[in-house]
Design a protein around this motif. Structure first.
Motif, PDB file in Angstrom:
ATOM      1  N   VAL A   1       4.601   4.462 -17.063  1.00 37.40           N
ATOM      2  CA  VAL A   1       5.691   4.514 -18.020  1.00 37.40           C
ATOM      3  C   VAL A   1       7.034   4.414 -17.287  1.00 37.40           C
ATOM      4  CG1 VAL A   1       6.830   5.911 -19.788  1.00 37.40           C
ATOM      5  CG2 VAL A   1       4.351   5.950 -19.598  1.00 37.40           C
ATOM      6  N   GLY A   2       7.953   3.650 -17.838  1.00 35.55           N
ATOM      7  CA  GLY A   2       9.279   3.545 -17.245  1.00 35.55           C
ATOM      8  C   GLY A   2       9.539   2.233 -16.544  1.00 35.55           C
ATOM      9  N   LEU A   3       8.492   1.427 -16.338  1.00 33.24           N
ATOM     10  CA  LEU A   3       8.680   0.151 -15.659  1.00 33.24           C
ATOM     11  C   LEU A   3       9.600  -0.762 -16.459  1.00 33.24           C
ATOM     12  CD1 LEU A   3       7.933  -1.712 -13.307  1.00 33.24           C
ATOM     13  CD2 LEU A   3       5.931  -2.453 -14.613  1.00 33.24           C
ATOM     14  N   GLU A   4       9.588  -0.579 -17.779  1.00 31.63           N
ATOM     15  CA  GLU A   4      10.428  -1.415 -18.634  1.00 31.63           C
ATOM     16  C   GLU A   4      11.915  -1.090 -18.471  1.00 31.63           C
ATOM     17  OE1 GLU A   4       9.477   2.264 -21.078  1.00 31.63           O
ATOM     18  OE2 GLU A   4       8.488   1.003 -19.588  1.00 31.63           O
ATOM     19  N   LEU A   5      12.236  -0.023 -17.752  1.00 38.05           N
ATOM     20  CA  LEU A   5      13.629   0.388 -17.577  1.00 38.05           C
ATOM     21  C   LEU A   5      14.288  -0.216 -16.345  1.00 38.05           C
ATOM     22  CD1 LEU A   5      13.262   4.213 -18.409  1.00 38.05           C
ATOM     23  CD2 LEU A   5      13.964   2.360 -19.945  1.00 38.05           C
ATOM     24  N   VAL A   6      13.521  -0.977 -15.553  1.00 39.70           N
ATOM     25  CA  VAL A   6      14.109  -1.583 -14.350  1.00 39.70           C
ATOM     26  C   VAL A   6      15.210  -2.567 -14.748  1.00 39.70           C
ATOM     27  CG1 VAL A   6      11.974  -1.314 -13.034  1.00 39.70           C
ATOM     28  CG2 VAL A   6      12.408  -3.445 -14.270  1.00 39.70           C
ATOM     29  N   GLN A   7      16.111  -2.811 -13.845  1.00 44.98           N
ATOM     30  CA  GLN A   7      17.275  -3.649 -14.142  1.00 44.98           C
ATOM     31  C   GLN A   7      16.955  -5.138 -14.137  1.00 44.98           C
ATOM     32  OE1 GLN A   7      20.890  -2.679 -11.947  1.00 44.98           O
ATOM     33  NE2 GLN A   7      21.449  -4.851 -11.844  1.00 44.98           N
ATOM     34  N   ASP A   8      16.126  -5.581 -13.193  1.00 50.50           N
ATOM     35  CA  ASP A   8      15.894  -7.021 -13.047  1.00 50.50           C
ATOM     36  C   ASP A   8      14.469  -7.302 -12.573  1.00 50.50           C
ATOM     37  OD1 ASP A   8      16.099  -9.743 -12.692  1.00 50.50           O
ATOM     38  OD2 ASP A   8      17.858  -9.674 -11.381  1.00 50.50           O
TER      39      ASP A   8
ATOM     40  N   GLY B   1       0.789  -1.224   0.000  1.00 48.48           N
ATOM     41  CA  GLY B   1       0.000   0.000   0.000  1.00 48.48           C
ATOM     42  C   GLY B   1       0.822   1.275   0.000  1.00 48.48           C
ATOM     43  N   SER B   2       2.141   1.159  -0.111  1.00 48.50           N
ATOM     44  CA  SER B   2       2.989   2.352  -0.105  1.00 48.50           C
ATOM     45  C   SER B   2       2.974   3.031  -1.467  1.00 48.50           C
ATOM     46  CB  SER B   2       4.418   2.006   0.289  1.00 48.50           C
ATOM     47  OG  SER B   2       4.473   1.607   1.638  1.00 48.50           O
ATOM     48  N   ARG B   3       3.237   4.332  -1.470  1.00 45.86           N
ATOM     49  CA  ARG B   3       3.124   5.134  -2.692  1.00 45.86           C
ATOM     50  C   ARG B   3       4.454   5.790  -3.045  1.00 45.86           C
ATOM     51  NH1 ARG B   3       0.143  10.453  -3.908  1.00 45.86           N
ATOM     52  NH2 ARG B   3      -0.850  10.089  -5.920  1.00 45.86           N
ATOM     53  N   PHE B   4       4.896   5.563  -4.293  1.00 46.65           N
ATOM     54  CA  PHE B   4       6.135   6.153  -4.788  1.00 46.65           C
ATOM     55  C   PHE B   4       5.832   7.011  -6.015  1.00 46.65           C
ATOM     56  CE2 PHE B   4       7.606   2.568  -2.336  1.00 46.65           C
ATOM     57  CZ  PHE B   4       8.824   2.975  -1.799  1.00 46.65           C
ATOM     58  N   PHE B   5       4.715   7.695  -6.007  1.00 45.83           N
ATOM     59  CA  PHE B   5       4.299   8.509  -7.140  1.00 45.83           C
ATOM     60  C   PHE B   5       5.338   9.592  -7.437  1.00 45.83           C
ATOM     61  CE2 PHE B   5       1.858  12.164  -8.871  1.00 45.83           C
ATOM     62  CZ  PHE B   5       1.403  11.564 -10.035  1.00 45.83           C
ATOM     63  N   LYS B   6       5.859   9.599  -8.663  1.00 47.61           N
ATOM     64  CA  LYS B   6       6.853  10.574  -9.128  1.00 47.61           C
ATOM     65  C   LYS B   6       8.130  10.572  -8.297  1.00 47.61           C
ATOM     66  CE  LYS B   6       3.872  13.860 -11.544  1.00 47.61           C
ATOM     67  NZ  LYS B   6       3.445  15.273 -11.688  1.00 47.61           N
ATOM     68  N   ALA B   7       8.397   9.486  -7.589  1.00 48.89           N
ATOM     69  CA  ALA B   7       9.621   9.408  -6.800  1.00 48.89           C
ATOM     70  C   ALA B   7      10.811   9.084  -7.700  1.00 48.89           C
ATOM     71  CB  ALA B   7       9.479   8.334  -5.723  1.00 48.89           C
ATOM     72  N   ASP B   8      11.985   9.532  -7.308  1.00 48.85           N
ATOM     73  CA  ASP B   8      13.207   9.207  -8.037  1.00 48.85           C
ATOM     74  C   ASP B   8      13.784   7.951  -7.396  1.00 48.85           C
ATOM     75  OD1 ASP B   8      15.611   8.996  -9.310  1.00 48.85           O
ATOM     76  OD2 ASP B   8      16.256  11.056  -8.954  1.00 48.85           O
ATOM     77  N   MET B   9      13.515   6.793  -8.024  1.00 43.98           N
ATOM     78  CA  MET B   9      13.928   5.511  -7.477  1.00 43.98           C
ATOM     79  C   MET B   9      15.099   4.896  -8.241  1.00 43.98           C
ATOM     80  SD  MET B   9      10.131   3.894  -6.850  1.00 43.98           S
ATOM     81  CE  MET B   9      10.739   2.503  -5.888  1.00 43.98           C
ATOM     82  N   GLN B  10      15.799   5.674  -9.003  1.00 45.97           N
ATOM     83  CA  GLN B  10      16.878   5.142  -9.830  1.00 45.97           C
ATOM     84  C   GLN B  10      17.899   4.359  -9.001  1.00 45.97           C
ATOM     85  OE1 GLN B  10      18.140   7.744 -13.285  1.00 45.97           O
ATOM     86  NE2 GLN B  10      17.159   9.313 -12.018  1.00 45.97           N
ATOM     87  N   ASP B  11      18.171   3.135  -9.490  1.00 45.74           N
ATOM     88  CA  ASP B  11      19.159   2.231  -8.872  1.00 45.74           C
ATOM     89  C   ASP B  11      18.767   1.753  -7.477  1.00 45.74           C
ATOM     90  OD1 ASP B  11      20.903   2.468 -11.134  1.00 45.74           O
ATOM     91  OD2 ASP B  11      21.572   4.405 -10.364  1.00 45.74           O
ATOM     92  N   ALA B  12      17.511   1.897  -7.107  1.00 50.43           N
ATOM     93  CA  ALA B  12      17.057   1.392  -5.803  1.00 50.43           C
ATOM     94  C   ALA B  12      16.948  -0.134  -5.868  1.00 50.43           C
ATOM     95  CB  ALA B  12      15.710   1.999  -5.431  1.00 50.43           C
ATOM     96  N   ASP B  13      17.185  -0.782  -4.739  1.00 50.12           N
ATOM     97  CA  ASP B  13      17.136  -2.245  -4.672  1.00 50.12           C
ATOM     98  C   ASP B  13      15.890  -2.687  -3.907  1.00 50.12           C
ATOM     99  OD1 ASP B  13      17.549  -4.942  -4.527  1.00 50.12           O
ATOM    100  OD2 ASP B  13      19.571  -4.818  -3.667  1.00 50.12           O
TER     101      ASP B  13
END
Length: 225
Positions: A175-182, A130-142
């Motif tokens: 949009v952008g989900l396809e850019l995740v690493q794994d 239920g957590s929200r990461f709307f417009k968050a900068d999650m680059q390289d997060a694990d």
């Protein structure tokens, strides 16, 4: 000589009372079930139309509540207590800058990371239901093994994000989900996916495996052909 008592004329008292009553009516109307929206999970193939409809409803309801609250405060001269009791995350973000921080194994259910800086943050096996990461900068997060069920990563920057073994059941994406690493062993069952993003994910070599917690097949959860 008798003193005459000064009694306010009824016409002077009435506007104040009327405005307070009107303020209560505004708030009651805005919070009524007539303006509620359904939070039931949507099928992937209906995500584009239904997701947009849900966003419009959410936006309309938020605008109405905000307008009603503002009207109430103005009409009552600030006499109404506008502090929410037991408010759920969503209005104001709980976190703003958590880059490089380690939240592994923590319970962060229903927390709001909207627009937060989450670069390089670790959420390994973190409970993010239920957590929200709307417009968050999650680059390289694990987010290895993280549970983001019923959460949201809409319009977030997801380049380099690790979703291995992650659970995104009924989660809202964009949009952008396809850019995740794994995405190995990730569970996307019931997740709201854009059709174009879904196709890109299905073509990935790492769209494979079985989630260790839910036993869901990654490709099946993505509804890949």
């Amino acid at each position: 000589r008798r003193r005459r008592l000064s009694v306010p004329h009824p016409r002077i008292l009435f506007p104040d009372i009327a405005m307070r009553v009107l303020a209560v009516v505004c708030l009651a109307a805005a919070a009524s079930p007539a303006f509620a929206f359904s939070s039931a999970p949507l099928p992937i193939r209906a995500s584009r139309a239904e997701g947009r409809h849900c966003d419009v409803q959410m936006s309309a309801r938020s605008s109405l509540l905000g307008a009603a609250l503002s009207a109430a405060v103005v009409l009552t001269g600030g006499a109404i207590d506008v502090h929410p009791a037991g408010a759920v995350s969503g209005g104001v973000a709980d976190f703003y800058d958590v880059h490089d921080q380690d939240f592994s194994g923590k319970d962060l259910q229903k927390k709001d990371f909207s627009s937060a800086n989450c670069r390089n943050a670790k959420f390994v096996k973190t409970n993010l239901k239920g957590s929200r990461f709307f417009k968050a900068d999650m680059q390289d997060a694990d987010l290895t093994g993280a549970n983001l069920s019923n959460g949201s990563i809409e319009n977030a920057k997801l380049s380099g994000v690790i979703l291995k073994d992650a659970i995104l059941k009924n989660a809202y994406t964009g949009v952008g989900l396809e850019l995740v690493q794994d995405i190995t062993n990730a569970d996307f069952t019931g997740a709201i996916l854009r059709p174009d993003v879904q196709k890109k994910l299905c073509k990935r070599a790492d769209a494979t495996g079985t989630n260790p917690k839910t036993q869901a097949d990654t490709r099946e959860s993505l509804e890949c052909p």
